[in-house]
Structure formats: structure tokens, C-alpha cells
Write an enzyme that holds these catalytic residues in place. Sequence first.
Site, short mmCIF file in Angstrom:
data_model
loop_
_atom_site.label_atom_id
_atom_site.label_comp_id
_atom_site.label_asym_id
_atom_site.label_seq_id
_atom_site.Cartn_x
_atom_site.Cartn_y
_atom_site.Cartn_z
N ILE A 51 0.83 -1.20 0.00
CA ILE A 51 0.00 0.00 0.00
C ILE A 51 0.87 1.25 0.00
O ILE A 51 1.98 1.24 0.55
CB ILE A 51 -0.98 0.01 1.20
N CYS A 52 0.36 2.29 -0.63
CA CYS A 52 0.95 3.63 -0.61
C CYS A 52 2.34 3.62 -1.26
O CYS A 52 2.47 3.41 -2.45
CB CYS A 52 0.96 4.16 0.82
N HIS A 53 3.40 3.83 -0.49
CA HIS A 53 4.76 3.79 -1.01
C HIS A 53 5.34 2.36 -1.00
O HIS A 53 6.43 2.13 -1.52
CB HIS A 53 5.68 4.70 -0.19
N TRP A 88 0.82 5.15 -4.24
CA TRP A 88 0.84 6.59 -4.00
C TRP A 88 1.30 7.26 -5.31
O TRP A 88 2.17 6.72 -6.01
CB TRP A 88 1.77 6.91 -2.85
N SER A 90 -2.83 -0.91 -3.06
CA SER A 90 -3.71 0.24 -2.84
C SER A 90 -2.89 1.51 -2.82
O SER A 90 -1.67 1.47 -2.68
CB SER A 90 -4.48 0.10 -1.53
#
Length: 185
Positions: free
Chosen positions: A112-114, A133, A161
Amino acid sequence: MAHELDGTKVAILATDGVERVEVDQPRGALHAAGAETELVSLHPGEIQARQFDMHPAGTLPVDRLVSDASVDDYDALFLPGGTMNPDQLRMNREAVEFVRSFVESGKPVAAICHGPWMLAEADVVRGRRITSWPSVRTDLRNAGAEVVDEEVVVDQQFTTSRSPADLPAFCRAIVAQFAAARAAA
């Protein structure tokens, strides 16, 4: 309460700078489904967590060093974000190799994200559909991924995500994906 992940062991690969909520919420969802988790990191003791990359958010105890971890010990891998966390992990040969070996094993990997930055560094995203991200997307594209802007993306063994805002959907998706992989094994 469902126990679809009873007997499942998940490695959470993280180090200093990890986004606290991106560990706590998925870990809580995994535990609620019956999974056991281990925080795998670069150094022993505790890692420093952050909130929005800027604010200290306490510490998290390290369960195992990546140098002592084996893909064979786990059923799934989770890569949380925070800008500093994957930036440090991708500089560590053992961490990158752990991710690459996990992908090669065919076991499920969530990021998720980074966190997907580690997938780019491990050179395992070519031809895969991924989200992250926004600032990581160019690196993923340059590594050969098809990058999309969606809440949750599932492509074979990968579940990704974009941000903490996606955590509710991400948590549901990783429990489902890890359970499906376990059922197929």
C-alpha cells in the site's frame, strides 16, 4: 468473527519511517481473520513509526531480522508504506532479495501507498497491473508495470492500494486474497 486465515503466517516487512496506520489497520484485519503476523526489519529492537511521514507515531517491536527470515516461514508478505520506510528498505540487498524471492515463490504479496516501491526495486512488476501513491507511479511504470489509479488492484498474487484512505477496502482485499491463496495451496 471469521477465521479464514487460521494457521496463516504473514511477514510485514518494514523499518523506521513506516506509516503507523498502514501497519496497524491491516495487521488488525489479518489478526481478526486468524492470521499470525511478524514484523520483519533491518535492525533488532523497535522501529520508529510515523504519521503522515512528518509526525512521530510511536514504535513497533521487531519480531525478526530480514537477514534471518526465509520465505518458507511465511504464507504471505505485506509491504506497508510511509516514504522513508521503503526508501530505506530498497537500499538493503537482503530486503530486496526477500521481496524478490517471495514473488518468485508465487505466494501473495500486498503493498500500500509507497510500499509498491519495493516491488519496483525487486524488478517484479513487469507486465503487472499495480496502483500506489502518486509519486511512486513513475518508478513503477519505468519498471514495466501497468499503473492505474484505483482504490484496490488485484493482479494475480499482488494486491495494491494507493493510500491510507483506501485502508478499509485494502484490508478486506488482503484477507480475501490471502485466504484464496491458502485454500489453493
